[in-house]
Design an enzyme around this catalytic site. Sequence first.
Site, mmCIF file in Angstrom:
data_model
loop_
_atom_site.group_PDB
_atom_site.id
_atom_site.type_symbol
_atom_site.label_atom_id
_atom_site.label_comp_id
_atom_site.label_asym_id
_atom_site.label_seq_id
_atom_site.Cartn_x
_atom_site.Cartn_y
_atom_site.Cartn_z
ATOM 1 N N HIS A 127 0.720 -1.397 0.101
ATOM 2 C CA HIS A 127 -0.086 -0.192 -0.235
ATOM 3 C C HIS A 127 0.844 1.172 -0.024
ATOM 4 O O HIS A 127 0.532 2.325 -0.988
ATOM 5 C CB HIS A 127 -0.688 -0.051 1.290
ATOM 6 C CG HIS A 127 -1.835 1.180 1.125
ATOM 7 N ND1 HIS A 127 -3.142 1.041 0.857
ATOM 8 C CD2 HIS A 127 -1.662 2.474 1.822
ATOM 9 C CE1 HIS A 127 -3.566 1.997 1.183
ATOM 10 N NE2 HIS A 127 -2.821 3.056 1.617
ATOM 11 N N GLU A 128 1.795 1.470 0.969
ATOM 12 C CA GLU A 128 2.560 2.436 1.016
ATOM 13 C C GLU A 128 3.664 2.566 -0.041
ATOM 14 O O GLU A 128 3.705 3.727 -0.678
ATOM 15 C CB GLU A 128 3.370 2.655 2.458
ATOM 16 C CG GLU A 128 2.467 2.562 3.751
ATOM 17 C CD GLU A 128 1.489 3.710 3.457
ATOM 18 O OE1 GLU A 128 1.413 4.659 2.986
ATOM 19 O OE2 GLU A 128 0.579 3.653 4.144
ATOM 20 N N HIS B 188 -5.957 6.051 -3.185
ATOM 21 C CA HIS B 188 -6.767 5.185 -2.748
ATOM 22 C C HIS B 188 -7.815 4.553 -3.713
ATOM 23 O O HIS B 188 -8.106 5.252 -4.474
ATOM 24 C CB HIS B 188 -7.620 5.589 -1.308
ATOM 25 C CG HIS B 188 -6.855 5.571 -0.250
ATOM 26 N ND1 HIS B 188 -6.723 6.346 0.883
ATOM 27 C CD2 HIS B 188 -5.371 5.080 0.021
ATOM 28 C CE1 HIS B 188 -5.834 6.455 1.680
ATOM 29 N NE2 HIS B 188 -4.731 5.348 1.299
ATOM 30 N N CYS C 269 -8.342 -4.514 -3.193
ATOM 31 C CA CYS C 269 -7.037 -4.352 -3.590
ATOM 32 C C CYS C 269 -6.137 -3.610 -2.281
ATOM 33 O O CYS C 269 -6.541 -2.935 -1.451
ATOM 34 C CB CYS C 269 -7.407 -2.885 -4.706
ATOM 35 S SG CYS C 269 -5.760 -2.101 -5.295
ATOM 36 N N CYS D 159 -5.118 -4.221 -7.529
ATOM 37 C CA CYS D 159 -6.201 -4.747 -8.552
ATOM 38 C C CYS D 159 -5.583 -4.305 -9.999
ATOM 39 O O CYS D 159 -4.709 -3.770 -10.200
ATOM 40 C CB CYS D 159 -7.587 -3.881 -8.416
ATOM 41 S SG CYS D 159 -7.257 -2.263 -8.567
HETATM 42 ZN ZN LIG Z 1 -3.286 5.126 1.809
HETATM 43 ZN ZN LIG Z 2 -6.659 -0.656 -6.803
#
Ligand SMILES: [Zn+2]
Ligand SMILES: [Zn+2]
Length: 174
Positions: free
Chosen positions: A129-130, A139, A145, A164
């Site tokens: 994520h980061e 986001h 995802c 995703c």
């Molecule tokens: Zn974030």
């Molecule tokens: Zn995504």
Amino acid sequence: MNLHLLPIGDLDGGLLGKLAPALAEIFRVPCTVAHRCLNPEFAYHRERQQYYSSEILQAMQSHVSPDCWRLLGVTAVDLYIPILTFVFGEAQIGGPCGLVSAYRLRQEFYGLPHDPEILRVRILKEAVHEIGHTLDLSHCDDYQCAMAPSHAVEWIDLKEHALCDSCRARVFVD
Ligand SMILES: [Zn+2]
Ligand SMILES: [Zn+2]
């Protein structure tokens, strides 16, 4: 160019050893773990008894070497930014630095027995994520995802460690 992992303060070395090959596969770059670590004490704020993540991100800048594609800090300490109670991590949008905390990813934090596998998977998801943010991803509406926002650990458990198709298409031009 390499993805570098930087321990921020004391950290179970096994965590980064498992994280590095997983991230290398997902982002298709070599991933190495730094031998030195960054002491985060300068970012500790006694009134919050937490560490200000933006200050750590800023200090990480001096650890970015010329062969560094992205630099991901991983820490065991609890992170915050002033407007929030805590953050699981933070990143510089567009790069190069991102930061994740294992503190609230541990089952023990919620009064549950230690579970190294759950911890490993949650750290991987938050790391993806980061790093995604450092690649300019914002986001994602797809709750599975890795770029879906997570404000509680239950949300992290719902998502996958993968991006995703639409987020992948933005990162990888195949
Ligand atoms: Zn974030
Ligand atoms: Zn995504």
